[in-house]
Design a protein around this motif. Structure first.
Motif, PDB file in Angstrom:
ATOM      1  N   LYS A  69       0.812  -1.212   0.000  1.00 47.73           N
ATOM      2  CA  LYS A  69       0.000   0.000   0.000  1.00 47.73           C
ATOM      3  C   LYS A  69       0.844   1.260   0.000  1.00 47.73           C
ATOM      4  CE  LYS A  69      -4.405  -0.757   2.004  1.00 47.73           C
ATOM      5  NZ  LYS A  69      -5.249  -0.613   3.181  1.00 47.73           N
ATOM      6  N   ARG A  70       2.150   1.114   0.041  1.00 44.27           N
ATOM      7  CA  ARG A  70       3.023   2.276   0.114  1.00 44.27           C
ATOM      8  C   ARG A  70       2.714   3.224  -1.049  1.00 44.27           C
ATOM      9  NH1 ARG A  70       8.361   3.468  -1.664  1.00 44.27           N
ATOM     10  NH2 ARG A  70       8.442   1.565  -2.871  1.00 44.27           N
ATOM     11  N   PRO A  71       2.480   4.491  -0.732  1.00 46.09           N
ATOM     12  CA  PRO A  71       2.184   5.420  -1.828  1.00 46.09           C
ATOM     13  C   PRO A  71       3.394   5.628  -2.713  1.00 46.09           C
ATOM     14  CG  PRO A  71       2.400   6.609   0.246  1.00 46.09           C
ATOM     15  CD  PRO A  71       2.509   5.157   0.579  1.00 46.09           C
ATOM     16  N   CYS A  72       3.145   6.041  -3.951  1.00 43.09           N
ATOM     17  CA  CYS A  72       4.229   6.290  -4.891  1.00 43.09           C
ATOM     18  C   CYS A  72       5.110   7.428  -4.400  1.00 43.09           C
ATOM     19  CB  CYS A  72       3.659   6.675  -6.245  1.00 43.09           C
ATOM     20  SG  CYS A  72       2.904   5.334  -7.140  1.00 43.09           S
ATOM     21  N   GLN A  73       6.384   7.214  -4.437  1.00 45.75           N
ATOM     22  CA  GLN A  73       7.342   8.284  -4.200  1.00 45.75           C
ATOM     23  C   GLN A  73       7.631   8.931  -5.555  1.00 45.75           C
ATOM     24  OE1 GLN A  73       8.528   8.908  -0.959  1.00 45.75           O
ATOM     25  NE2 GLN A  73       6.904   7.429  -0.538  1.00 45.75           N
ATOM     26  N   PRO A  74       8.299  10.107  -5.523  1.00 47.27           N
ATOM     27  CA  PRO A  74       8.700  10.697  -6.811  1.00 47.27           C
ATOM     28  C   PRO A  74       9.497   9.688  -7.635  1.00 47.27           C
ATOM     29  CG  PRO A  74       9.059  12.267  -5.048  1.00 47.27           C
ATOM     30  CD  PRO A  74       8.639  10.977  -4.392  1.00 47.27           C
ATOM     31  N   GLY A  75       9.234   9.657  -8.923  1.00 50.35           N
ATOM     32  CA  GLY A  75       9.964   8.743  -9.798  1.00 50.35           C
ATOM     33  C   GLY A  75       9.411   7.327  -9.809  1.00 50.35           C
ATOM     34  N   GLU A  76       8.267   7.110  -9.150  1.00 48.41           N
ATOM     35  CA  GLU A  76       7.695   5.763  -9.104  1.00 48.41           C
ATOM     36  C   GLU A  76       6.264   5.765  -9.642  1.00 48.41           C
ATOM     37  OE1 GLU A  76      10.002   3.967  -5.201  1.00 48.41           O
ATOM     38  OE2 GLU A  76       7.988   4.761  -4.955  1.00 48.41           O
ATOM     39  N   ILE A  77       5.875   4.627 -10.171  1.00 48.89           N
ATOM     40  CA  ILE A  77       4.516   4.459 -10.690  1.00 48.89           C
ATOM     41  C   ILE A  77       3.980   3.132 -10.160  1.00 48.89           C
ATOM     42  CG2 ILE A  77       3.069   4.353 -12.762  1.00 48.89           C
ATOM     43  CD1 ILE A  77       5.255   5.763 -14.314  1.00 48.89           C
ATOM     44  N   TYR A  78       2.688   3.097  -9.859  1.00 48.64           N
ATOM     45  CA  TYR A  78       2.082   1.878  -9.332  1.00 48.64           C
ATOM     46  C   TYR A  78       1.776   0.921 -10.474  1.00 48.64           C
ATOM     47  CZ  TYR A  78      -1.087  -1.157  -6.761  1.00 48.64           C
ATOM     48  OH  TYR A  78      -1.692  -2.246  -6.179  1.00 48.64           O
ATOM     49  N   CYS A  79       2.265  -0.301 -10.364  1.00 52.78           N
ATOM     50  CA  CYS A  79       1.970  -1.315 -11.370  1.00 52.78           C
ATOM     51  C   CYS A  79       0.747  -2.104 -10.925  1.00 52.78           C
ATOM     52  CB  CYS A  79       3.150  -2.262 -11.576  1.00 52.78           C
ATOM     53  SG  CYS A  79       2.742  -3.584 -12.746  1.00 52.78           S
ATOM     54  N   VAL A  80      -0.308  -2.036 -11.721  1.00 51.16           N
ATOM     55  CA  VAL A  80      -1.567  -2.696 -11.370  1.00 51.16           C
ATOM     56  C   VAL A  80      -1.380  -4.215 -11.370  1.00 51.16           C
ATOM     57  CG1 VAL A  80      -3.964  -3.046 -12.095  1.00 51.16           C
ATOM     58  CG2 VAL A  80      -2.903  -0.799 -12.321  1.00 51.16           C
ATOM     59  N   ARG A  81      -0.591  -4.697 -12.300  1.00 52.96           N
ATOM     60  CA  ARG A  81      -0.410  -6.135 -12.428  1.00 52.96           C
ATOM     61  C   ARG A  81       0.401  -6.711 -11.263  1.00 52.96           C
ATOM     62  NH1 ARG A  81       1.685  -8.347 -18.065  1.00 52.96           N
ATOM     63  NH2 ARG A  81       1.388 -10.577 -17.793  1.00 52.96           N
ATOM     64  N   CYS A  82       1.491  -6.032 -10.905  1.00 52.43           N
ATOM     65  CA  CYS A  82       2.321  -6.494  -9.783  1.00 52.43           C
ATOM     66  C   CYS A  82       1.694  -6.107  -8.442  1.00 52.43           C
ATOM     67  CB  CYS A  82       3.710  -5.873  -9.846  1.00 52.43           C
ATOM     68  SG  CYS A  82       4.657  -6.331 -11.288  1.00 52.43           S
ATOM     69  N   ARG A  83       0.728  -5.203  -8.482  1.00 52.32           N
ATOM     70  CA  ARG A  83       0.164  -4.621  -7.271  1.00 52.32           C
ATOM     71  C   ARG A  83       1.270  -4.103  -6.356  1.00 52.32           C
ATOM     72  NH1 ARG A  83      -3.331  -9.096  -7.497  1.00 52.32           N
ATOM     73  NH2 ARG A  83      -2.260 -10.105  -5.777  1.00 52.32           N
ATOM     74  N   ALA A  84       2.193  -3.393  -6.960  1.00 45.68           N
ATOM     75  CA  ALA A  84       3.300  -2.823  -6.194  1.00 45.68           C
ATOM     76  C   ALA A  84       3.811  -1.571  -6.901  1.00 45.68           C
ATOM     77  CB  ALA A  84       4.424  -3.845  -6.064  1.00 45.68           C
ATOM     78  N   VAL A 120      -1.037  12.718 -13.117  1.00 44.23           N
ATOM     79  CA  VAL A 120      -0.183  13.770 -12.570  1.00 44.23           C
ATOM     80  C   VAL A 120      -0.619  15.137 -13.081  1.00 44.23           C
ATOM     81  CG1 VAL A 120       1.528  13.461 -14.410  1.00 44.23           C
ATOM     82  CG2 VAL A 120       2.235  14.471 -12.243  1.00 44.23           C
ATOM     83  N   ASN A 121      -0.570  16.123 -12.191  1.00 49.37           N
ATOM     84  CA  ASN A 121      -0.782  17.503 -12.629  1.00 49.37           C
ATOM     85  C   ASN A 121       0.473  17.972 -13.340  1.00 49.37           C
ATOM     86  OD1 ASN A 121      -3.383  18.073 -11.743  1.00 49.37           O
ATOM     87  ND2 ASN A 121      -2.654  18.380  -9.647  1.00 49.37           N
ATOM     88  N   PHE A 122       0.276  18.649 -14.451  1.00 49.86           N
ATOM     89  CA  PHE A 122       1.431  19.081 -15.212  1.00 49.86           C
ATOM     90  C   PHE A 122       2.353  19.964 -14.368  1.00 49.86           C
ATOM     91  CE2 PHE A 122       3.651  21.642 -18.439  1.00 49.86           C
ATOM     92  CZ  PHE A 122       4.241  20.597 -19.124  1.00 49.86           C
ATOM     93  N   ALA A 123       1.738  20.787 -13.502  1.00 47.22           N
ATOM     94  CA  ALA A 123       2.531  21.683 -12.659  1.00 47.22           C
ATOM     95  C   ALA A 123       3.437  20.912 -11.701  1.00 47.22           C
ATOM     96  CB  ALA A 123       1.604  22.607 -11.870  1.00 47.22           C
ATOM     97  N   LYS A 124       3.084  19.649 -11.421  1.00 50.03           N
ATOM     98  CA  LYS A 124       3.884  18.857 -10.484  1.00 50.03           C
ATOM     99  C   LYS A 124       4.753  17.822 -11.196  1.00 50.03           C
ATOM    100  CE  LYS A 124       1.011  19.206  -6.396  1.00 50.03           C
ATOM    101  NZ  LYS A 124       0.114  18.513  -5.476  1.00 50.03           N
ATOM    102  N   GLN A 127       8.368  17.518 -10.074  1.00 54.34           N
ATOM    103  CA  GLN A 127       8.464  16.920  -8.743  1.00 54.34           C
ATOM    104  C   GLN A 127       8.157  15.415  -8.768  1.00 54.34           C
ATOM    105  OE1 GLN A 127       5.755  18.954  -6.140  1.00 54.34           O
ATOM    106  NE2 GLN A 127       5.861  17.332  -4.612  1.00 54.34           N
ATOM    107  N   VAL A 128       7.035  15.068  -9.411  1.00 53.46           N
ATOM    108  CA  VAL A 128       6.608  13.667  -9.447  1.00 53.46           C
ATOM    109  C   VAL A 128       7.565  12.818 -10.280  1.00 53.46           C
ATOM    110  CG1 VAL A 128       4.797  12.124 -10.301  1.00 53.46           C
ATOM    111  CG2 VAL A 128       4.182  14.188  -9.044  1.00 53.46           C
ATOM    112  N   GLY A 129       8.082  13.412 -11.353  1.00 58.14           N
ATOM    113  CA  GLY A 129       8.938  12.655 -12.246  1.00 58.14           C
ATOM    114  C   GLY A 129      10.419  12.768 -11.928  1.00 58.14           C
ATOM    115  N   ALA A 130      10.720  13.140 -10.688  1.00 61.27           N
ATOM    116  CA  ALA A 130      12.112  13.297 -10.282  1.00 61.27           C
ATOM    117  C   ALA A 130      12.915  12.044 -10.625  1.00 61.27           C
ATOM    118  CB  ALA A 130      12.186  13.566  -8.786  1.00 61.27           C
ATOM    119  N   ASN A 131      14.112  12.231 -11.107  1.00 64.10           N
ATOM    120  CA  ASN A 131      15.035  11.147 -11.462  1.00 64.10           C
ATOM    121  C   ASN A 131      14.607  10.355 -12.700  1.00 64.10           C
ATOM    122  OD1 ASN A 131      16.423  11.787  -9.074  1.00 64.10           O
ATOM    123  ND2 ASN A 131      15.078  10.414  -7.920  1.00 64.10           N
TER     124      ASN A 131
END
Ligand SMILES: [Zn+2]
Length: 161
Positions: A69-84, A120-124, A127-131
């Motif tokens: 359940k860990r929320p996505c950190q910057p640079g991460e995306i939730y994979c529905v298939r892996c549920r991670a 994602v909001n374009f303005a963020k 930040q969200v896509g860091a790295n």
């Protein structure tokens, strides 16, 4: 639902459980319980049958839940298939605009190679896509008509219609 996300509260912390009992308690297959043991669930492995202390079971399942359940950190995306939560393969992602101010960050899961989407909001985006190496995709044609072509040039400001 309960099969995929065993509720840690079902276990009594002062009780010992056999693999069979744990399987029955959570409504999962015995092999699932054996996999939990393989992936770190402690047991009294010097005796037979294998006994699992309720307290260890609770701690293990809580940690497992938290990880899923860990929320996505910057640079991460939730994979529905892996549920991670995953870091996109090659640290690459695409930004696909959906509206003038928001879109999807799209990457490929390094584990199962399926597409992962993060709203994602374009303005963020920065930040969200860091790295991540982000490719900005073209806005949809009807958005281009009604907005100035400043999507690529203004990462922080709001876009005026
Ligand atoms: Zn995946």
């Amino acid at each position: 639902m309960s099969k995929r996300r065993p509720n840690p509260r079902l276990a009594k912390i002062h009780r010992n459980y056999t693999v069979d009992e744990v399987a029955t308690l959570f409504g999962v297959h015995k092999n699932s319980v054996r996999n939990w043991v393989k992936s770190g669930l402690p047991t009294n492995d010097d005796r037979r049958p294998i006994l699992i202390l309720g307290r260890d079971l609770v701690a293990f399942l809580q940690a497992k839940r938290l990880k899923n359940k860990r929320p996505c950190q910057p640079g991460e995306i939730y994979c529905v298939r892996c549920r991670a939560v995953q870091k996109p393969a090659g640290a690459m992602a695409e930004y696909q605009p959906v509206t003038a101010t928001a879109g999807n960050l799209v990457g490929i899961c390094p584990s199962c190679e399926s597409m992962m989407y993060r709203r994602v909001n374009f303005a963020k985006l920065v930040q969200v896509g860091a790295n991540l190496d982000i490719t900005l995709m073209q806005a949809l044609p009807h958005i281009n008509e009604s907005t100035q072509p400043c999507v690529n040039s203004d990462l922080s400001g709001s876009i005026q219609p």
